[in-house]
Design a protein around this motif. Structure first.
Motif, PDB file in Angstrom:
ATOM      1  N   LYS A 143      25.876 -22.862  -3.640  1.00 52.29           N
ATOM      2  CA  LYS A 143      24.949 -22.933  -4.778  1.00 52.29           C
ATOM      3  C   LYS A 143      24.116 -24.211  -4.717  1.00 52.29           C
ATOM      4  O   LYS A 143      22.902 -24.186  -4.948  1.00 52.29           O
ATOM      5  N   ALA A 144      24.760 -25.328  -4.411  1.00 48.74           N
ATOM      6  CA  ALA A 144      24.047 -26.608  -4.340  1.00 48.74           C
ATOM      7  C   ALA A 144      23.030 -26.605  -3.203  1.00 48.74           C
ATOM      8  O   ALA A 144      21.902 -27.095  -3.362  1.00 48.74           O
ATOM      9  N   PHE A 145      23.407 -26.050  -2.052  1.00 51.64           N
ATOM     10  CA  PHE A 145      22.494 -26.002  -0.907  1.00 51.64           C
ATOM     11  C   PHE A 145      21.300 -25.105  -1.226  1.00 51.64           C
ATOM     12  O   PHE A 145      20.152 -25.465  -0.949  1.00 51.64           O
ATOM     13  N   GLN A 146      21.570 -23.954  -1.819  1.00 51.60           N
ATOM     14  CA  GLN A 146      20.485 -23.039  -2.176  1.00 51.60           C
ATOM     15  C   GLN A 146      19.541 -23.684  -3.183  1.00 51.60           C
ATOM     16  O   GLN A 146      18.321 -23.616  -3.026  1.00 51.60           O
ATOM     17  N   THR A 147      20.092 -24.308  -4.202  1.00 56.13           N
ATOM     18  CA  THR A 147      19.267 -24.963  -5.215  1.00 56.13           C
ATOM     19  C   THR A 147      18.406 -26.048  -4.589  1.00 56.13           C
ATOM     20  O   THR A 147      17.212 -26.166  -4.890  1.00 56.13           O
ATOM     21  N   SER A 148      18.995 -26.817  -3.703  1.00 56.76           N
ATOM     22  CA  SER A 148      18.262 -27.894  -3.050  1.00 56.76           C
ATOM     23  C   SER A 148      17.162 -27.348  -2.146  1.00 56.76           C
ATOM     24  O   SER A 148      16.014 -27.807  -2.204  1.00 56.76           O
ATOM     25  N   ALA A 149      17.484 -26.368  -1.319  1.00 51.97           N
ATOM     26  CA  ALA A 149      16.498 -25.818  -0.380  1.00 51.97           C
ATOM     27  C   ALA A 149      15.366 -25.102  -1.105  1.00 51.97           C
ATOM     28  O   ALA A 149      14.195 -25.259  -0.753  1.00 51.97           O
ATOM     29  N   VAL A 150      15.707 -24.325  -2.108  1.00 51.85           N
ATOM     30  CA  VAL A 150      14.675 -23.604  -2.859  1.00 51.85           C
ATOM     31  C   VAL A 150      13.793 -24.587  -3.625  1.00 51.85           C
ATOM     32  O   VAL A 150      12.587 -24.398  -3.738  1.00 51.85           O
ATOM     33  N   GLY A 151      14.387 -25.658  -4.113  1.00 49.94           N
ATOM     34  CA  GLY A 151      13.647 -26.643  -4.890  1.00 49.94           C
ATOM     35  C   GLY A 151      12.962 -27.720  -4.072  1.00 49.94           C
ATOM     36  O   GLY A 151      12.302 -28.594  -4.634  1.00 49.94           O
ATOM     37  N   ASN A 152      13.109 -27.673  -2.760  1.00 47.90           N
ATOM     38  CA  ASN A 152      12.459 -28.664  -1.893  1.00 47.90           C
ATOM     39  C   ASN A 152      10.954 -28.447  -2.007  1.00 47.90           C
ATOM     40  O   ASN A 152      10.418 -27.467  -1.501  1.00 47.90           O
ATOM     41  N   PHE A 153      10.273 -29.354  -2.685  1.00 52.42           N
ATOM     42  CA  PHE A 153       8.862 -29.162  -3.014  1.00 52.42           C
ATOM     43  C   PHE A 153       7.999 -29.128  -1.758  1.00 52.42           C
ATOM     44  O   PHE A 153       8.094 -30.006  -0.906  1.00 52.42           O
ATOM     45  N   GLY A 154       7.178 -28.122  -1.669  1.00 51.07           N
ATOM     46  CA  GLY A 154       6.266 -28.012  -0.541  1.00 51.07           C
ATOM     47  C   GLY A 154       6.991 -27.617   0.727  1.00 51.07           C
ATOM     48  O   GLY A 154       7.951 -26.857   0.708  1.00 51.07           O
ATOM     49  N   SER A 155       6.539 -28.151   1.829  1.00 54.11           N
ATOM     50  CA  SER A 155       7.106 -27.824   3.131  1.00 54.11           C
ATOM     51  C   SER A 155       8.056 -28.917   3.577  1.00 54.11           C
ATOM     52  O   SER A 155       7.814 -30.095   3.346  1.00 54.11           O
ATOM     53  N   GLY A 156       9.128 -28.516   4.215  1.00 57.32           N
ATOM     54  CA  GLY A 156      10.081 -29.515   4.682  1.00 57.32           C
ATOM     55  C   GLY A 156      11.372 -28.902   5.170  1.00 57.32           C
ATOM     56  O   GLY A 156      11.407 -27.751   5.612  1.00 57.32           O
ATOM     57  N   TRP A 157      12.418 -29.682   5.045  1.00 52.68           N
ATOM     58  CA  TRP A 157      13.725 -29.339   5.588  1.00 52.68           C
ATOM     59  C   TRP A 157      14.805 -29.696   4.574  1.00 52.68           C
ATOM     60  O   TRP A 157      14.692 -30.693   3.870  1.00 52.68           O
ATOM     61  N   THR A 158      15.858 -28.904   4.550  1.00 54.13           N
ATOM     62  CA  THR A 158      17.048 -29.249   3.779  1.00 54.13           C
ATOM     63  C   THR A 158      18.184 -29.408   4.776  1.00 54.13           C
ATOM     64  O   THR A 158      18.405 -28.538   5.624  1.00 54.13           O
ATOM     65  N   TRP A 159      18.870 -30.530   4.672  1.00 54.69           N
ATOM     66  CA  TRP A 159      19.879 -30.928   5.655  1.00 54.69           C
ATOM     67  C   TRP A 159      21.247 -31.056   5.010  1.00 54.69           C
ATOM     68  O   TRP A 159      21.371 -31.563   3.894  1.00 54.69           O
ATOM     69  N   LEU A 160      22.271 -30.651   5.734  1.00 53.92           N
ATOM     70  CA  LEU A 160      23.644 -31.044   5.435  1.00 53.92           C
ATOM     71  C   LEU A 160      23.923 -32.207   6.372  1.00 53.92           C
ATOM     72  O   LEU A 160      23.757 -32.078   7.594  1.00 53.92           O
ATOM     73  N   VAL A 161      24.293 -33.346   5.799  1.00 51.91           N
ATOM     74  CA  VAL A 161      24.484 -34.554   6.600  1.00 51.91           C
ATOM     75  C   VAL A 161      25.870 -35.140   6.388  1.00 51.91           C
ATOM     76  O   VAL A 161      26.514 -34.909   5.364  1.00 51.91           O
ATOM     77  N   LYS A 162      26.280 -35.912   7.369  1.00 52.91           N
ATOM     78  CA  LYS A 162      27.507 -36.697   7.277  1.00 52.91           C
ATOM     79  C   LYS A 162      27.100 -38.141   7.025  1.00 52.91           C
ATOM     80  O   LYS A 162      26.302 -38.713   7.767  1.00 52.91           O
ATOM     81  N   LYS A 163      27.634 -38.711   5.961  1.00 48.39           N
ATOM     82  CA  LYS A 163      27.334 -40.089   5.600  1.00 48.39           C
ATOM     83  C   LYS A 163      28.214 -41.037   6.423  1.00 48.39           C
ATOM     84  O   LYS A 163      29.192 -40.624   7.042  1.00 48.39           O
ATOM     85  N   ALA A 164      27.880 -42.299   6.393  1.00 46.69           N
ATOM     86  CA  ALA A 164      28.623 -43.301   7.160  1.00 46.69           C
ATOM     87  C   ALA A 164      30.098 -43.355   6.768  1.00 46.69           C
ATOM     88  O   ALA A 164      30.955 -43.656   7.601  1.00 46.69           O
ATOM     89  N   ASP A 165      30.404 -43.021   5.507  1.00 45.07           N
ATOM     90  CA  ASP A 165      31.798 -43.061   5.051  1.00 45.07           C
ATOM     91  C   ASP A 165      32.566 -41.778   5.366  1.00 45.07           C
ATOM     92  O   ASP A 165      33.721 -41.627   4.978  1.00 45.07           O
TER      93      ASP A 165
END
Length: 120
Positions: A36-58
């Motif tokens: 749900k969070a990934f979909q919300t983020s990707a759909v809401g990504n304004f304009g053109s771009g990319w939605t990433w799942l990332v690993k943080k330094a921690d």
């Protein structure tokens, strides 16, 4: 785009396993809540771009939206998975139905083996 192509696989979809699944569950509580969070983020990504799942330094994971040619390579985050939300990625098949494209990506195309290898 090569990274994105590796994020796709025939008969993909479903949930990840192993350490990546554990990290997703630690952050969002469940795969369904991550989805749900990934979909919300990707759909809401304004304009053109990319939605990433990332690993943080921690070692934790997060979802990051980037516009245009943005990439986690410039932020210190490790890219695990991405979806291209530029219109050219989905318009022929989905027209302006970005939500359906993102849903199909997660349900049928996402290559969790690739993301799991990136997480290791």
């Amino acid at each position: 785009h090569t990274f994105f192509w590796n994020c796709l696989t025939p008969n993909g979809g479903g949930a990840p396993s192993g350490a990546l699944a554990d990290a997703i569950n630690a952050k969002w509580g469940s795969y369904d809540d991550f989805k749900k969070a990934f979909q919300t983020s990707a759909v809401g990504n304004f304009g053109s771009g990319w939605t990433w799942l990332v690993k943080k330094a921690d070692g934790s994971v997060d979802i990051v939206n980037m516009g245009a040619a943005g990439t986690p390579l410039t932020t210190g985050d490790k890219a695990l998975l991405c979806i291209d939300v530029w219109e050219h990625a989905y318009y022929i098949d989905y027209r302006n139905l970005r939500p359906k494209f993102v849903e199909t990506f997660l349900d049928k195309l996402v290559n969790w083996k690739f993301a799991e290898a990136n997480f290791a």
